[in-house]
Design an enzyme around this catalytic site. Structure first.
Site, PDB file in Angstrom:
ATOM      1  N   LYS A 256       4.763  -1.995  11.669  1.00 28.23           N
ATOM      2  CA  LYS A 256       5.946  -1.133  12.451  1.00 28.23           C
ATOM      3  C   LYS A 256       6.114   0.223  11.647  1.00 28.23           C
ATOM      4  O   LYS A 256       5.905   1.254  12.003  1.00 28.23           O
ATOM      5  CB  LYS A 256       7.339  -1.808  12.370  1.00 28.23           C
ATOM      6  CG  LYS A 256       8.343  -1.357  13.040  1.00 28.23           C
ATOM      7  CD  LYS A 256       9.622  -1.987  12.840  1.00 28.23           C
ATOM      8  CE  LYS A 256       9.455  -3.598  13.568  1.00 28.23           C
ATOM      9  NZ  LYS A 256      10.368  -4.496  13.332  1.00 28.23           N
TER      10      LYS A 256
ATOM     11  N   LYS B  24      10.255  -8.973   4.227  1.00 27.72           N
ATOM     12  CA  LYS B  24      11.262  -9.462   5.216  1.00 27.72           C
ATOM     13  C   LYS B  24      12.126 -10.619   4.244  1.00 27.72           C
ATOM     14  O   LYS B  24      11.310 -11.190   3.463  1.00 27.72           O
ATOM     15  CB  LYS B  24      10.705 -10.042   6.117  1.00 27.72           C
ATOM     16  CG  LYS B  24      11.894 -10.273   7.385  1.00 27.72           C
ATOM     17  CD  LYS B  24      12.091  -8.797   8.188  1.00 27.72           C
ATOM     18  CE  LYS B  24      13.185  -8.919   9.251  1.00 27.72           C
ATOM     19  NZ  LYS B  24      13.247  -7.712   9.962  1.00 27.72           N
TER      20      LYS B  24
ATOM     21  N   LYS C  13       9.806  -2.628   2.857  1.00 31.89           N
ATOM     22  CA  LYS C  13      10.820  -2.488   3.371  1.00 31.89           C
ATOM     23  C   LYS C  13      10.962  -3.642   4.569  1.00 31.89           C
ATOM     24  O   LYS C  13       9.974  -3.621   5.232  1.00 31.89           O
ATOM     25  CB  LYS C  13      10.966  -1.153   4.299  1.00 31.89           C
ATOM     26  CG  LYS C  13      12.255  -0.957   4.708  1.00 31.89           C
ATOM     27  CD  LYS C  13      13.063  -0.023   3.761  1.00 31.89           C
ATOM     28  CE  LYS C  13      14.639   0.280   4.263  1.00 31.89           C
ATOM     29  NZ  LYS C  13      15.357  -0.994   4.031  1.00 31.89           N
TER      30      LYS C  13
ATOM     31  N   HIS D  17       0.807  -1.067   0.007  1.00 24.93           N
ATOM     32  CA  HIS D  17      -0.047  -0.122  -0.047  1.00 24.93           C
ATOM     33  C   HIS D  17       0.999   1.169  -0.021  1.00 24.93           C
ATOM     34  O   HIS D  17       0.325   2.199  -0.137  1.00 24.93           O
ATOM     35  CB  HIS D  17      -0.973   0.056   1.233  1.00 24.93           C
ATOM     36  CG  HIS D  17      -0.242  -0.104   2.609  1.00 24.93           C
ATOM     37  ND1 HIS D  17       0.350  -0.657   3.096  1.00 24.93           N
ATOM     38  CD2 HIS D  17      -0.331   0.944   3.490  1.00 24.93           C
ATOM     39  CE1 HIS D  17       1.196  -0.389   4.242  1.00 24.93           C
ATOM     40  NE2 HIS D  17       0.491   0.643   4.393  1.00 24.93           N
TER      41      HIS D  17
ATOM     42  N   SER E 259      16.704   3.703   8.230  1.00 22.95           N
ATOM     43  CA  SER E 259      16.718   3.299   7.185  1.00 22.95           C
ATOM     44  C   SER E 259      15.935   4.307   5.994  1.00 22.95           C
ATOM     45  O   SER E 259      16.290   4.406   4.907  1.00 22.95           O
ATOM     46  CB  SER E 259      16.245   1.896   7.079  1.00 22.95           C
ATOM     47  OG  SER E 259      16.921   0.884   7.225  1.00 22.95           O
TER      48      SER E 259
HETATM   49  P1  NAD Z   1      22.270 -10.229  15.476  1.00 24.69           P
HETATM   50  O1  NAD Z   1      22.729 -11.284  14.935  1.00 24.69           O
HETATM   51  O2  NAD Z   1      23.255  -9.029  15.611  1.00 24.69           O
HETATM   52  O3  NAD Z   1      22.392 -10.597  17.195  1.00 24.69           O
HETATM   53  C1  NAD Z   1      21.665 -11.516  17.776  1.00 24.69           C
HETATM   54  C2  NAD Z   1      22.211 -11.823  18.926  1.00 24.69           C
HETATM   55  O4  NAD Z   1      21.624 -12.752  19.789  1.00 24.69           O
HETATM   56  C3  NAD Z   1      23.694 -12.456  18.838  1.00 24.69           C
HETATM   57  O5  NAD Z   1      24.608 -11.930  19.759  1.00 24.69           O
HETATM   58  C4  NAD Z   1      23.358 -13.964  19.373  1.00 24.69           C
HETATM   59  O6  NAD Z   1      24.609 -14.712  19.734  1.00 24.69           O
HETATM   60  C5  NAD Z   1      22.275 -13.635  20.168  1.00 24.69           C
HETATM   61  N1  NAD Z   1      21.552 -14.964  20.406  1.00 24.69           N
HETATM   62  C6  NAD Z   1      20.929 -15.669  19.504  1.00 24.69           C
HETATM   63  N2  NAD Z   1      20.155 -16.607  19.835  1.00 24.69           N
HETATM   64  C7  NAD Z   1      20.154 -16.408  21.165  1.00 24.69           C
HETATM   65  C8  NAD Z   1      19.501 -17.144  22.257  1.00 24.69           C
HETATM   66  N3  NAD Z   1      18.764 -18.230  22.075  1.00 24.69           N
HETATM   67  N4  NAD Z   1      19.773 -16.863  23.707  1.00 24.69           N
HETATM   68  C9  NAD Z   1      20.541 -15.757  23.633  1.00 24.69           C
HETATM   69  N5  NAD Z   1      21.107 -14.974  22.851  1.00 24.69           N
HETATM   70  C10 NAD Z   1      21.075 -15.447  21.576  1.00 24.69           C
HETATM   71  O7  NAD Z   1      20.969  -9.784  15.435  1.00 24.69           O
HETATM   72  P2  NAD Z   1      20.274  -8.285  15.410  1.00 24.69           P
HETATM   73  O8  NAD Z   1      20.269  -7.420  14.375  1.00 24.69           O
HETATM   74  O9  NAD Z   1      20.871  -7.592  17.024  1.00 24.69           O
HETATM   75  O10 NAD Z   1      18.819  -8.734  15.690  1.00 24.69           O
HETATM   76  C11 NAD Z   1      18.171  -9.026  17.001  1.00 24.69           C
HETATM   77  C12 NAD Z   1      16.687  -9.086  17.043  1.00 24.69           C
HETATM   78  O11 NAD Z   1      16.300  -7.848  16.797  1.00 24.69           O
HETATM   79  C13 NAD Z   1      15.913  -9.934  15.915  1.00 24.69           C
HETATM   80  O12 NAD Z   1      14.802 -10.470  16.383  1.00 24.69           O
HETATM   81  C14 NAD Z   1      15.682  -9.006  14.655  1.00 24.69           C
HETATM   82  O13 NAD Z   1      14.839  -9.357  13.718  1.00 24.69           O
HETATM   83  C15 NAD Z   1      15.557  -7.698  15.406  1.00 24.69           C
HETATM   84  N6  NAD Z   1      15.763  -6.356  14.758  1.00 24.69           N
HETATM   85  C16 NAD Z   1      16.782  -6.218  14.390  1.00 24.69           C
HETATM   86  C17 NAD Z   1      17.010  -5.021  13.566  1.00 24.69           C
HETATM   87  C18 NAD Z   1      18.219  -4.313  13.031  1.00 24.69           C
HETATM   88  O14 NAD Z   1      18.573  -3.255  12.690  1.00 24.69           O
HETATM   89  N7  NAD Z   1      19.484  -5.068  13.125  1.00 24.69           N
HETATM   90  C19 NAD Z   1      15.988  -3.889  13.513  1.00 24.69           C
HETATM   91  C20 NAD Z   1      14.875  -4.502  14.006  1.00 24.69           C
HETATM   92  C21 NAD Z   1      14.654  -5.705  14.624  1.00 24.69           C
END
Ligand code: NAD
Length: 474
Positions: free
Chosen positions: A97, A109, A73, A68, A366
């Protein structure tokens, strides 16, 4: 299925059920609700890559939940557990979001089934570029239609490879840099994007603490300072959120939960030291100045002021929700609390600042990056020096009029023009504040709403349905 034969809810089911609460509050037409919830299109690709003389076949997905607003993104994650349902659920979350924070994008995604740690850098480059080619050729990646960003297991490096692949396949597209966000600054990225999601989480928490009645209802007092915080996941999002809370807000990070266990220290952990230790040792085990426990998940149940799950989905479930002892949960990760757990926590009166709002800082910045790419100019470039000269003139005039030197604090505030990072942080702060205020207004407007998640969804689906109605779908 559970042992009792009850169907377990998928991530998509969870997101849909959460949105359903908002549709019910708004008494929304069933057809519009269905249209909003449906995932528009989903691409699954399988492609071969020659790794160390052997052909390996990789599977990836890109879901476009809504168009829409264009482009759609959403991040791309590289993980050894990812599937179509997860990608669709995350794409839907992106739709909600973007509407919550007034970012004019649809939701999308992507995911690639891969353990990034099992491959060398050059191999990752080969695989990422090949995945990008698949997405580009099939119409799932361009500055106008679908723009990925980093997520779990991906970062600036992968975004640079994707942008370069797009540029080579589309030499006539002058806006090629806008085909992906989260790029390195030298390749069209924007200052402040890497930290944006974590910083946005902190801005969300700060705004929550500006509303004394909400703070009181959560059983808390005062500000962030001194609050005892447990954080799960010290990756991109978790690290920046924890670091800012530790260094700028004087909060106490009493536990950090990672894949291989948890570190606990009642006096507060130094987040930067923990991160440096992980970078060096690839584990949290052995970190001095903390007690290590192997059962990380159990530490989610620690008594604390704020619990910040920042790792992955489905960490707080029907299994452990009854034992959570945090006063406030802030969902930095996407989907860390399942629908069943959310119901339990609501009943227990533990407030949750929901993912679709709390981690929207990433997509907000972003959006700034995408605008910068389309306008081909860094924010602040035209006006910074002009603002500085004007500030100098004001101070000079005041000094002449009063015969006194201007105080230092005034000079610092007026003589320095805003650079790109200042503007990005200011835009992010403003976005997070306004969105929380809108959520709060919705929470207070409907008797049926007693949680931030339903309120956030109400704000979101109201805006999305409006755009469906305006373009004449209904
Ligand atoms: P990332 O890969 O940089 O970090 C994830 C961290 O979580 C790592 O340090 C990993 O070792 C740890 N981890 C994974 N499984 C685990 C578990 N079971 N228990 C404890 N620690 C665990 O990822 P990120 O980019 O930081 O994303 C983290 C979350 O945030 C995800 O759900 C992602 O969808 C969400 N998110 C990320 C962004 C972004 O800009 N990167 C934006 C919005 C939402």
């Amino acid at each position: 299925m559970t042992k009792a034969g009850k169907k377990t809810l998928s991530f998509c089911d969870s997101v849909n059920l959460m949105a359903d609460r908002a549709f019910a509050v708004l008494n929304m037409d069933e057809g519009i609700a269905k249209a909003i919830k449906a995932c528009n299109s989903i691409l699954e690709v399988k492609f071969p890559v020659n790794i160390r003389g052997k052909v390996e076949v990789f599977t990836g997905w890109r879901a476009t939940h809504s168009t829409h607003r264009l482009p759609a993104k959403g991040g791309i994650r590289f993980a050894s557990i990812v599937n179509q349902d997860e990608v669709e659920a995350l794409a839907a979350l992106m739709t909600y979001k973007c509407a919550i924070v007034d970012v004019p994008f649809g939701g999308s995604k992507g995911g690639l089934l891969i353990d990034p740690n099992a491959y060398e850098r050059d191999e990752m480059q080969l695989i990422t570029r090949r995945f990008a080619r698949e997405l580009i050729r099939k119409g799932f990646l361009s500055p106008a239609t679908n723009v990925p960003a980093p997520d779990m297991g991906t970062g600036e490096r992968e975004m640079a490879w994707i942008a370069d692949t797009y540029k080579h396949l589309n030499p006539d597209d002058i806006n090629y840099a806008g085909c992906v966000t989260g790029k390195p600054v030298a390749h069209g990225g924007i200052r402040g994007r890497t930290e944006a999601t974590g910083r946005g989480v902190v801005y969300a928490i700060r705004e929550f603490f500006r509303h004394a009645d909400e703070v009181k209802a959560a059983g808390l007092v005062g500000s962030c300072a001194g609050k005892r915080i447990v954080i799960q996941g010290l990756g991109n999002v978790g690290y920046y959120a924890a670091k800012l809370l530790d260094e700028e807000d004087d909060a106490k990070i009493i536990a950090i939960i990672e894949r291989d266990g948890a570190l606990v220290n009642e006096n507060g952990l130094n987040v930067e030291d923990v991160r440096q230790y992980i970078n060096q040792c690839k584990t949290i085990k052995g970190f001095p100045d903390a007690t290590y426990t192997e059962d990380g998940a159990a530490q989610l149940e620690l008594e604390c002021d704020i619990l910040i799950p920042a790792a992955m989905e489905a960490q707080i479930t029907a299994g452990n929700a009854k034992r959570i002892r945090a006063k406030l949960i802030v969902e930095a990760a996407n989907g860390p609390v399942t629908f069943e757990a959310d119901e339990i926590l609501r009943e227990r009166g533990i407030p949750i600042i929901p993912d679709a709002y709390a981690n929207a800082g990433g997509v907000t910045v972003s959006y700034f990056e995408w605008i910068r790419n389309l306008s081909h100019i860094r924010f602040g470039r035209m006006e910074r020096r002009y603002d500085e000269l004007r500030g100098e003139a004001i101070i000079k005039a005041m000094e002449e009029m009063t015969g006194k030197d201007a105080p230092d604090i005034m000079e610092k505030g007026l003589i320095r023009g805003a650079d790109e990072l200042d503007l990005v942080r200011s835009g992010l702060d403003d976005t997070m504040r306004l969105a929380f205020q809108e959520i709060l207004a919705a929470k207070r407007s409907y008797d049926e709403i007693n949680d931030y998640r339903t309120a956030a969804y109400v704000v979101s689906v109201n805006k999305i349905s409006r755009s469906y109605i305006d373009i004449g779908v209904y």
